[in-house]
Design a protein around this motif. Structure first.
Motif, PDB file in Angstrom:
ATOM      1  N   THR A 579     -29.187  36.923 -29.170  1.00 22.14           N
ATOM      2  CA  THR A 579     -28.370  37.811 -28.340  1.00 22.14           C
ATOM      3  C   THR A 579     -29.195  38.428 -27.218  1.00 22.14           C
ATOM      4  OG1 THR A 579     -26.955  38.301 -30.247  1.00 22.14           O
ATOM      5  CG2 THR A 579     -26.886  39.831 -28.393  1.00 22.14           C
ATOM      6  N   VAL A 580     -30.415  38.850 -27.544  1.00 23.90           N
ATOM      7  CA  VAL A 580     -31.294  39.435 -26.522  1.00 23.90           C
ATOM      8  C   VAL A 580     -31.666  38.386 -25.476  1.00 23.90           C
ATOM      9  CG1 VAL A 580     -33.514  40.549 -26.144  1.00 23.90           C
ATOM     10  CG2 VAL A 580     -32.153  41.148 -28.145  1.00 23.90           C
ATOM     11  N   LEU A 581     -31.973  37.183 -25.924  1.00 24.27           N
ATOM     12  CA  LEU A 581     -32.337  36.124 -24.977  1.00 24.27           C
ATOM     13  C   LEU A 581     -31.157  35.743 -24.081  1.00 24.27           C
ATOM     14  CD1 LEU A 581     -34.469  33.803 -27.303  1.00 24.27           C
ATOM     15  CD2 LEU A 581     -35.292  35.442 -25.611  1.00 24.27           C
ATOM     16  N   ALA A 582     -29.957  35.677 -24.639  1.00 22.88           N
ATOM     17  CA  ALA A 582     -28.789  35.318 -23.838  1.00 22.88           C
ATOM     18  C   ALA A 582     -28.463  36.387 -22.806  1.00 22.88           C
ATOM     19  CB  ALA A 582     -27.582  35.078 -24.744  1.00 22.88           C
ATOM     20  N   GLU A 583     -28.738  37.620 -23.133  1.00 22.85           N
ATOM     21  CA  GLU A 583     -28.409  38.713 -22.230  1.00 22.85           C
ATOM     22  C   GLU A 583     -29.459  38.913 -21.143  1.00 22.85           C
ATOM     23  OE1 GLU A 583     -27.268  43.494 -22.518  1.00 22.85           O
ATOM     24  OE2 GLU A 583     -27.850  42.346 -24.298  1.00 22.85           O
ATOM     25  N   GLN A 584     -30.737  38.661 -21.449  1.00 20.29           N
ATOM     26  CA  GLN A 584     -31.807  39.001 -20.526  1.00 20.29           C
ATOM     27  C   GLN A 584     -32.536  37.792 -19.941  1.00 20.29           C
ATOM     28  OE1 GLN A 584     -34.429  41.663 -22.613  1.00 20.29           O
ATOM     29  NE2 GLN A 584     -32.821  43.158 -23.059  1.00 20.29           N
ATOM     30  N   VAL A 585     -32.537  36.666 -20.621  1.00 20.00           N
ATOM     31  CA  VAL A 585     -33.351  35.519 -20.202  1.00 20.00           C
ATOM     32  C   VAL A 585     -32.491  34.358 -19.716  1.00 20.00           C
ATOM     33  CG1 VAL A 585     -35.124  33.887 -20.946  1.00 20.00           C
ATOM     34  CG2 VAL A 585     -35.131  36.237 -21.838  1.00 20.00           C
ATOM     35  N   TRP A 586     -31.368  34.126 -20.305  1.00 17.59           N
ATOM     36  CA  TRP A 586     -30.556  32.958 -20.008  1.00 17.59           C
ATOM     37  C   TRP A 586     -29.989  33.024 -18.582  1.00 17.59           C
ATOM     38  CZ3 TRP A 586     -24.785  32.832 -20.624  1.00 17.59           C
ATOM     39  CH2 TRP A 586     -24.254  31.563 -20.299  1.00 17.59           C
ATOM     40  N   ASP A 587     -30.032  31.878 -17.888  1.00 22.93           N
ATOM     41  CA  ASP A 587     -29.468  31.729 -16.542  1.00 22.93           C
ATOM     42  C   ASP A 587     -28.281  30.789 -16.642  1.00 22.93           C
ATOM     43  OD1 ASP A 587     -28.912  31.613 -13.883  1.00 22.93           O
ATOM     44  OD2 ASP A 587     -30.676  30.431 -13.336  1.00 22.93           O
ATOM     45  N   PRO A 588     -27.047  31.260 -16.465  1.00 19.23           N
ATOM     46  CA  PRO A 588     -25.880  30.381 -16.570  1.00 19.23           C
ATOM     47  C   PRO A 588     -25.844  29.276 -15.527  1.00 19.23           C
ATOM     48  CG  PRO A 588     -25.228  32.678 -16.772  1.00 19.23           C
ATOM     49  CD  PRO A 588     -26.650  32.674 -16.340  1.00 19.23           C
ATOM     50  N   LEU A 589     -26.550  29.441 -14.394  1.00 17.89           N
ATOM     51  CA  LEU A 589     -26.586  28.385 -13.379  1.00 17.89           C
ATOM     52  C   LEU A 589     -27.584  27.283 -13.714  1.00 17.89           C
ATOM     53  CD1 LEU A 589     -26.330  30.419 -10.056  1.00 17.89           C
ATOM     54  CD2 LEU A 589     -24.640  28.870 -11.040  1.00 17.89           C
ATOM     55  N   SER A 590     -28.392  27.497 -14.751  1.00 17.86           N
ATOM     56  CA  SER A 590     -29.341  26.475 -15.169  1.00 17.86           C
ATOM     57  C   SER A 590     -28.654  25.548 -16.166  1.00 17.86           C
ATOM     58  CB  SER A 590     -30.579  27.122 -15.800  1.00 17.86           C
ATOM     59  OG  SER A 590     -31.446  26.131 -16.290  1.00 17.86           O
ATOM     60  N   ARG A 631     -20.118  36.395 -16.395  1.00 14.77           N
ATOM     61  CA  ARG A 631     -19.388  37.156 -15.386  1.00 14.77           C
ATOM     62  C   ARG A 631     -20.336  37.766 -14.353  1.00 14.77           C
ATOM     63  NH1 ARG A 631     -14.109  37.798 -16.399  1.00 14.77           N
ATOM     64  NH2 ARG A 631     -13.355  37.500 -18.536  1.00 14.77           N
ATOM     65  N   ARG A 632     -21.496  38.194 -14.792  1.00 12.82           N
ATOM     66  CA  ARG A 632     -22.457  38.736 -13.836  1.00 12.82           C
ATOM     67  C   ARG A 632     -22.934  37.663 -12.864  1.00 12.82           C
ATOM     68  NH1 ARG A 632     -26.439  40.975 -17.132  1.00 12.82           N
ATOM     69  NH2 ARG A 632     -27.986  39.378 -16.634  1.00 12.82           N
ATOM     70  N   THR A 633     -23.084  36.456 -13.359  1.00 13.89           N
ATOM     71  CA  THR A 633     -23.484  35.352 -12.479  1.00 13.89           C
ATOM     72  C   THR A 633     -22.387  35.042 -11.469  1.00 13.89           C
ATOM     73  OG1 THR A 633     -24.874  34.411 -14.203  1.00 13.89           O
ATOM     74  CG2 THR A 633     -24.188  32.937 -12.433  1.00 13.89           C
ATOM     75  N   LEU A 634     -21.134  35.044 -11.886  1.00 13.33           N
ATOM     76  CA  LEU A 634     -20.032  34.798 -10.967  1.00 13.33           C
ATOM     77  C   LEU A 634     -19.957  35.861  -9.860  1.00 13.33           C
ATOM     78  CD1 LEU A 634     -17.256  33.735 -13.498  1.00 13.33           C
ATOM     79  CD2 LEU A 634     -18.278  32.290 -11.739  1.00 13.33           C
ATOM     80  N   ASP A 635     -20.310  37.071 -10.203  1.00 16.06           N
ATOM     81  CA  ASP A 635     -20.213  38.152  -9.220  1.00 16.06           C
ATOM     82  C   ASP A 635     -21.426  38.232  -8.295  1.00 16.06           C
ATOM     83  OD1 ASP A 635     -17.799  38.809 -10.366  1.00 16.06           O
ATOM     84  OD2 ASP A 635     -18.667  40.318 -11.710  1.00 16.06           O
ATOM     85  N   GLU A 636     -22.616  37.820  -8.773  1.00 21.24           N
ATOM     86  CA  GLU A 636     -23.840  38.053  -8.016  1.00 21.24           C
ATOM     87  C   GLU A 636     -24.464  36.780  -7.438  1.00 21.24           C
ATOM     88  OE1 GLU A 636     -26.468  40.088 -10.621  1.00 21.24           O
ATOM     89  OE2 GLU A 636     -25.176  41.865 -10.864  1.00 21.24           O
ATOM     90  N   ASP A 637     -24.283  35.635  -8.063  1.00 19.68           N
ATOM     91  CA  ASP A 637     -25.011  34.427  -7.660  1.00 19.68           C
ATOM     92  C   ASP A 637     -24.137  33.376  -6.975  1.00 19.68           C
ATOM     93  OD1 ASP A 637     -27.214  35.578  -8.786  1.00 19.68           O
ATOM     94  OD2 ASP A 637     -27.026  34.514 -10.693  1.00 19.68           O
ATOM     95  N   ILE A 638     -22.839  33.549  -6.944  1.00 20.47           N
ATOM     96  CA  ILE A 638     -21.953  32.559  -6.325  1.00 20.47           C
ATOM     97  C   ILE A 638     -21.528  33.062  -4.937  1.00 20.47           C
ATOM     98  CG2 ILE A 638     -19.751  31.362  -6.510  1.00 20.47           C
ATOM     99  CD1 ILE A 638     -21.873  30.445  -8.495  1.00 20.47           C
ATOM    100  N   PHE A 639     -21.761  32.169  -3.985  1.00 14.28           N
ATOM    101  CA  PHE A 639     -21.370  32.487  -2.602  1.00 14.28           C
ATOM    102  C   PHE A 639     -20.964  31.196  -1.892  1.00 14.28           C
ATOM    103  CE2 PHE A 639     -22.609  32.751   1.894  1.00 14.28           C
ATOM    104  CZ  PHE A 639     -21.732  33.746   2.305  1.00 14.28           C
ATOM    105  N   LEU A 640     -19.756  31.156  -1.331  1.00 15.23           N
ATOM    106  CA  LEU A 640     -19.251  30.004  -0.577  1.00 15.23           C
ATOM    107  C   LEU A 640     -18.923  30.460   0.851  1.00 15.23           C
ATOM    108  CD1 LEU A 640     -16.903  28.023  -2.981  1.00 15.23           C
ATOM    109  CD2 LEU A 640     -18.965  27.198  -1.863  1.00 15.23           C
ATOM    110  N   PRO A 641     -19.694  30.010   1.812  1.00 18.67           N
ATOM    111  CA  PRO A 641     -19.431  30.423   3.212  1.00 18.67           C
ATOM    112  C   PRO A 641     -18.216  29.698   3.780  1.00 18.67           C
ATOM    113  CG  PRO A 641     -21.220  28.861   3.167  1.00 18.67           C
ATOM    114  CD  PRO A 641     -20.855  29.110   1.720  1.00 18.67           C
ATOM    115  N   LEU A 642     -17.576  30.291   4.738  1.00 21.07           N
ATOM    116  CA  LEU A 642     -16.429  29.703   5.429  1.00 21.07           C
ATOM    117  C   LEU A 642     -16.810  29.511   6.904  1.00 21.07           C
ATOM    118  CD1 LEU A 642     -13.508  31.825   3.921  1.00 21.07           C
ATOM    119  CD2 LEU A 642     -14.328  29.556   3.209  1.00 21.07           C
ATOM    120  N   TYR A 643     -16.916  28.255   7.285  1.00 21.50           N
ATOM    121  CA  TYR A 643     -17.279  27.925   8.666  1.00 21.50           C
ATOM    122  C   TYR A 643     -16.089  27.255   9.360  1.00 21.50           C
ATOM    123  CZ  TYR A 643     -22.042  28.753   7.049  1.00 21.50           C
ATOM    124  OH  TYR A 643     -23.177  29.322   6.534  1.00 21.50           O
ATOM    125  N   PRO A 644     -16.032  27.360  10.671  1.00 24.35           N
ATOM    126  CA  PRO A 644     -14.955  26.670  11.406  1.00 24.35           C
ATOM    127  C   PRO A 644     -15.135  25.161  11.380  1.00 24.35           C
ATOM    128  CG  PRO A 644     -16.475  27.726  12.925  1.00 24.35           C
ATOM    129  CD  PRO A 644     -16.877  28.177  11.561  1.00 24.35           C
TER     130      PRO A 644
END
Length: 808
Positions: A579-590, A631-644
């Motif tokens: 539980t500690v490792l999943a909360e503090q060490v794990w990277d969902p994008l990995s 959920r923290r990864t979705l809020d902080e690490d995901i970014f999709l730019p919108l270009y013309p």
């Protein structure tokens, strides 16, 4: 006369005290002969102080030497005495006047007593009341005589002598034997007839007192009964006294009661006639009572025999188990001391173990945070760079308080990050070329978790320090208190020798907590998300505790509580650490970390089903940590730019590549989230995958671009991630509600492809037709049959039946 009264009282006292027949006989003998008898004993009277004289009155007995006067009185008779008292009244009063000279506590002589008696008699004849003593001292009392009008008897007062507090022993004995009156009262009679009658009454009372006779044997009372039983009351005592022989009568004569009265026997004519039937009936009743008593006694005897046998059995059992109980008591005392020492040792060492474990978690968290922060900085750098290039005319420079551009100060750091980022991408690209995976890879699908040599060196140095410190925790402790094998052996002996006591002590609940610090110490560097992480089932602690409580020839018993030892350790140690490792060490994008973590949890679910279930508290905490970290990864690490469109048409430009990289990063996150299928609940997983990732980021990015062929390929990658069994159980012709926007977008792409193929060449029409079929297959996979039927009806497609069969 006074001397005679003295001997009478003294004789009674002697008879009471000695309670012997010879003393009383001698007393009667001397009384009849009117011979003075020497007292056998004297009574010493206590004299108290003058201050206590008012609290009690005491009668004093004196011995008078004036015998001629008494003899003269006996010869002259009552008349002569009366004349003498009248003639000598003045002399008597003169004599009484000398009473004032008496000192407190002084005993008056015979002359004083005689004068007092004369004075009282004279006052009685004159009808007046004259004081016996005339004194002026306040400490002496005056004696008065009160005469009752209805009675001729006078109440006589006793002379009170100061200094005398309590009654004499002689008076106490006289009151005890029933003599009513005192020596002074005897003196007040004044004539021989009254004295004689009083003597007879007192002698009779002294002889017939039941207290005196009751304290002696029956043989001693025979003499008094024979001597006085036949004499009438008031008979003369001048008759010769004869002794009767004392005969032992153990059995009293019939017809005589204890008090001497005679009882008459009932006449024979009045007795009930006894018949044979009456006797027989009474005998039968008596026989029945005896039989009933015999039966009761027999039952009682049998019960006593049974109780005796049970007692003997208990004695034998207790004697047989005494040695075993003694050994058990000795063993338990030793275990009590050992466990106390073990807990005392752990109280000192457990904080050190927890501190090392926290230090290792802190080291891993710092590394994970550094990598995440680097990725976020790279996204910010690229986003700001491409946004400034595309909007130079509308974007104003950012100035500080001094009017300087902040970008100037941040340029150096940004250039350094760009160089490091491009170097990492180049190395990953070269690695893919060597492995032959370049064509299959898309930018953004790889995990940017490469570290610099400086970070790796610092991490390894701190890790080695923690490992060395962990080996020194129990360095100063003997093996018996830190070795799992030694500790386990003590409790195995307890289980083997005294299993009932072992179970009553609930040792199975204590062992997981007892082994917890030692297991944590061996798991300090354990991290299941690393590539070279060791399997905990091959560690020493697991092998040591695997066969706890089992011998080579023993069999596994159902319901044995020690079976749950390892699952309990997995629950309290492994899941807590995970539980500690999943909360503090794990990277969902990995992708690599997520795959290893999911694989490990699935293995726990298969190997420890009693632990990994939704009702377990530790499992719930682990799954909650996984959801929150995602959920923290979705809020902080995901970014999709919108270009013309003008910017995205140049496929070799930086903004286009940045957009593609971020889009495929979202696809990778969606794939990692869907890996938790079967672990997380379906509702939670659909919310994370569809609502928070697909519809929020991916579908929005697809709808802003016009590249049909490219977007169709991206939709195909999305559909491939979806679990097939989510759609196999659906009924009807509609898909999941969360996937309805994606189905509509795919239908839109299919319509565009069909319209574009109408004016195209044969090759173009064939290519468009194949792409439409792929779109229809994706709809069929998601069970969106209503969209397939609508599109076939609109475009006149006739070969959709094989597509409908692919809905599985």
């Amino acid at each position: 006369m006074l001397l005679k009264m003295y001997y009478i009282i003294k004789g009674k006292i002697l008879a009471k005290l000695c309670n012997a027949s010879d003393i009383l006989s001698s007393y009667v003998f001397f009384l009849l002969l009117d011979v003075p008898m020497q007292p056998m004993f004297t009574i010493k009277e206590e004299v108290t102080s003058v201050a206590c004289s008012k609290h009690g009155e005491e009668e004093m007995e004196v011995e008078s030497a004036d015998e001629p006067e008494e003899e003269t009185k006996g010869q002259t008779g009552p008349k002569h005495g009366q004349v003498t008292r009248n003639n000598n009244s003045g002399a008597a009063f003169n004599t009484l006047s000398s009473l004032s000279t008496l000192r407190p506590g002084e005993i008056p002589d015979a002359a004083f007593i005689h004068a007092a008696r004369k004075r009282r008699q004279l006052a009685r004849e004159l009808g007046g009341e004259a004081p016996l003593v005339e004194t002026e001292t306040p400490k002496k009392r005056l004696v008065q005589e009160d005469q009752d009008a209805s009675d001729d008897d006078d109440e006589e007062k006793r002379i009170s002598f100061s200094g005398v507090r309590n009654k004499t022993q002689r008076q106490k004995i006289a009151e005890e034997i029933g003599i009513e009156g005192s020596d002074d009262e005897a003196l007040d009679t004044g004539h021989d007839e009254e004295v004689s009658r009083w003597e007879q009454e007192q002698i009779r009372k002294g002889i017939s007192i039941p207290q005196v006779q009751s304290s002696q044997p029956e043989e001693n009372t025979v003499y008094y009964q024979n001597s006085y039983e036949t004499q009438p009351y008031g008979s003369s005592y001048s008759m010769p006294f004869t002794y009767s022989s004392m005969v032992s009568q153990p059995i009293k004569a019939a017809g005589h009661a204890d008090n001497g009265s005679v009882h008459y026997v009932t006449p024979v004519s009045e007795l009930t006639t006894v018949s044979i039937d009456l006797v027989k009936k009474r005998l039968q009743v008596r026989l029945g009572e005896m039989n009933a008593g015999y039966e009761a006694n027999s039952k009682r005897y049998e019960q006593i025999k049974e109780d005796l046998a049970a007692s003997e059995s208990s004695i034998e059992q207790l004697e047989g188990s005494s040695n075993e109980n003694a050994d058990q008591y000795k063993f338990l005392q030793e275990m009590r001391g050992y466990v106390g020492d073990l807990l005392e040792c752990f109280s000192e060492k457990v904080p050190a173990v927890l501190e090392l474990e926290a230090a290792m978690h802190q080291l891993l968290r710092q590394r994970a945070t550094r990598l995440v922060q680097r990725r976020q900085d790279d996204i910010k750098d690229e986003s700001s760079e491409f946004a400034s290039l595309s909007n130079k005319a509308v974007m104003a420079p950012s100035l500080d308080s001094f009017g300087r551009d902040r970008a100037t100060y941040q340029e150096h750091s940004r250039q350094r990050r760009i160089a490091e980022r491009e170097a990492r991408r180049t190395r990953r690209r070269q690695a893919r070329e060597q492995n032959g995976k370049r064509a299959e890879h898309n930018e953004g699908l790889s995990s940017d978790d490469e570290e610099t040599s400086t970070d790796i060196t610092a991490f390894n140095m701190e890790k080695d320090r923690i490992i060395k410190e962990s080996k020194k925790v129990f360095e100063d402790v003997v093996e018996d208190f830190h070795s799992l094998d030694c500790i386990k052996r003590h409790f195995e002996d307890w289980r083997r020798d005294y299993v009932d006591c072992y179970r009553n002590a609930y040792i199975d609940l204590c062992l997981p907590k007892l082994f917890n610090p030692l297991v944590r110490l061996q798991l300090i560097t354990w991290n299941p998300m690393e590539d070279q992480c060791a399997n905990f089932e091959y560690m020493l602690w697991f092998e040591s505790l695997l066969f706890y409580g089992f011998d080579e020839h023993s069999t596994l018993k159902k319901g044995d509580a020690d079976i749950g030892l390892l699952p309990a350790i997995v629950e309290k140690v492994i899941l807590s650490k995970l539980t500690v490792l999943a909360e503090q060490v794990w990277d969902p994008l990995s992708n690599s970390q997520t795959s290893r973590l999911v694989a490990f949890i699935i293995r726990l679910m298969k190997g420890y089903p009693t632990v990994m279930h939704g009702d377990n508290r530790y499992t719930q905490e682990l799954l909650k940590a996984i959801v929150l970290r995602t959920r923290r990864t979705l809020d902080e690490d995901i970014f999709l730019p919108l270009y013309p469109k003008s910017v995205q048409d140049n496929k070799n430009s930086g903004p286009y590549l940045f957009y593609q990289r971020q889009f495929w990063t979202c696809i990778k996150l969606l794939r990692n989230i869907l890996l938790w299928e079967g672990i997380l609940s379906a509702s939670c997983l659909k919310d994370l995958a569809f609502d928070s990732t697909l519809n929020r980021y991916i579908l929005s990015a697809l709808q802003t671009t016009d590249t049909i062929e490219e977007n169709l390929l991206k939709c195909q990658k999305v559909v491939e991630c979806l679990p097939e069994h989510w759609f196999s159980g659906l009924k009807g012709q509609q898909t999941l509600p969360q996937l309805e926007p994606l189905c509509r977008y795919i239908t839109h792409l299919a319509n565009l492809l069909h319209r574009s193929s109408l004016g195209a060449s044969d090759v173009g029409r064939r290519t468009a037709k194949d792409q439409v079929k792929e779109a229809l297959k994706m709809l069929g996979r998601m069970n969106a049959l209503d969209h397939i039927i609508a599109m076939a009806t609109e475009h006149g497609m006739k070969d959709i039946k094989p597509l409908l069969e692919l809905k599985s």
